[in-house]
Design an enzyme around this catalytic site. Sequence first.
Site, PDB file in Angstrom:
ATOM      1  N   ASP A   9      -0.444   2.311  -7.069  1.00 34.20           N
ATOM      2  CA  ASP A   9      -0.226   0.869  -7.142  1.00 34.20           C
ATOM      3  C   ASP A   9      -1.538   0.105  -6.950  1.00 34.20           C
ATOM      4  OD1 ASP A   9       2.405   1.711  -7.211  1.00 34.20           O
ATOM      5  OD2 ASP A   9       3.081   0.415  -5.587  1.00 34.20           O
ATOM      6  N   HIS A  62       3.332  -4.583 -11.557  1.00 30.46           N
ATOM      7  CA  HIS A  62       3.348  -4.755 -10.088  1.00 30.46           C
ATOM      8  C   HIS A  62       2.964  -6.185  -9.712  1.00 30.46           C
ATOM      9  CE1 HIS A  62       3.543  -3.480  -6.000  1.00 30.46           C
ATOM     10  NE2 HIS A  62       2.258  -3.327  -5.786  1.00 30.46           N
ATOM     11  N   HIS A  66       0.296 -10.364  -6.626  1.00 31.66           N
ATOM     12  CA  HIS A  66       0.435  -9.470  -5.468  1.00 31.66           C
ATOM     13  C   HIS A  66       0.071 -10.228  -4.194  1.00 31.66           C
ATOM     14  CE1 HIS A  66      -0.309  -5.635  -3.184  1.00 31.66           C
ATOM     15  NE2 HIS A  66       0.570  -5.155  -4.027  1.00 31.66           N
ATOM     16  N   HIS A 164      -2.603   4.345  -3.666  1.00 34.22           N
ATOM     17  CA  HIS A 164      -3.279   3.155  -4.189  1.00 34.22           C
ATOM     18  C   HIS A 164      -4.600   3.515  -4.855  1.00 34.22           C
ATOM     19  CE1 HIS A 164      -0.360   1.700  -1.269  1.00 34.22           C
ATOM     20  NE2 HIS A 164      -0.294   0.628  -2.021  1.00 34.22           N
TER      21      HIS A 164
END
Length: 214
Positions: A9, A62, A66, A164
């Site tokens: 991510d 995503h 964010h 990540h």
Amino acid sequence: MNRVTLSFDNGPTPGVTERVLSILERARIKATFFVIGKKLDDPAAVALMRQAHAAGHWIGNHTLTHSIALGDRPDAAYAATEIGETQKRIGALSHPDKLFRPYGKSGLIGPHLFSRAARSYLLEQRFCAVLWNNVPGDWKDPAGWVDRCVADVQAQDWSAIVLHDVANACLPRLPELLDRLANSGVEWRQEFPENIVMTRGGACINLPAAYIAD
Ligand SMILES: [Zn+2]
């Protein structure tokens, strides 16, 4: 045999994502990259997304910024921009199911994940919203995250791991994690376990009211 699905991510991140891609290629593992829309302002990040897609990895959405979770800012325009604008940037590289993962504020599960408007948008636009069940904390615990991840894999039938592809996260110890999991005999899967799939094809699959802000 415990099943494992890997996802990365918060990228793409030039200097990191390409190295994650070579490690995955060497290990012959296909994963999903949940990208942040804003990061795609950088052509180098777009090139990495293309490279990941060409290598057989799936590209998921995503959110655009964010920054504020969908449930913490429940207006319809916010959900449509965060999800829709990112999807536009991903374009033809999107997985056909339109994979989406909400911003979880450090992997937390709760009513901040979705708003009612976000749920409607995801259903109308036929997104496949997926969560996670193994967040070892690669970005905050460089010494402990690999042990925690392996233990969590052993503790459940099918792990959907979140790592990540950003600076100071999983990269230095990713080969070690993959070796340890391979040695323990896991079955690698690219698809996600059904119990973390919230919506798909315009239907709610497993989206409880407890994950939606009032
Ligand atoms: Zn994230």
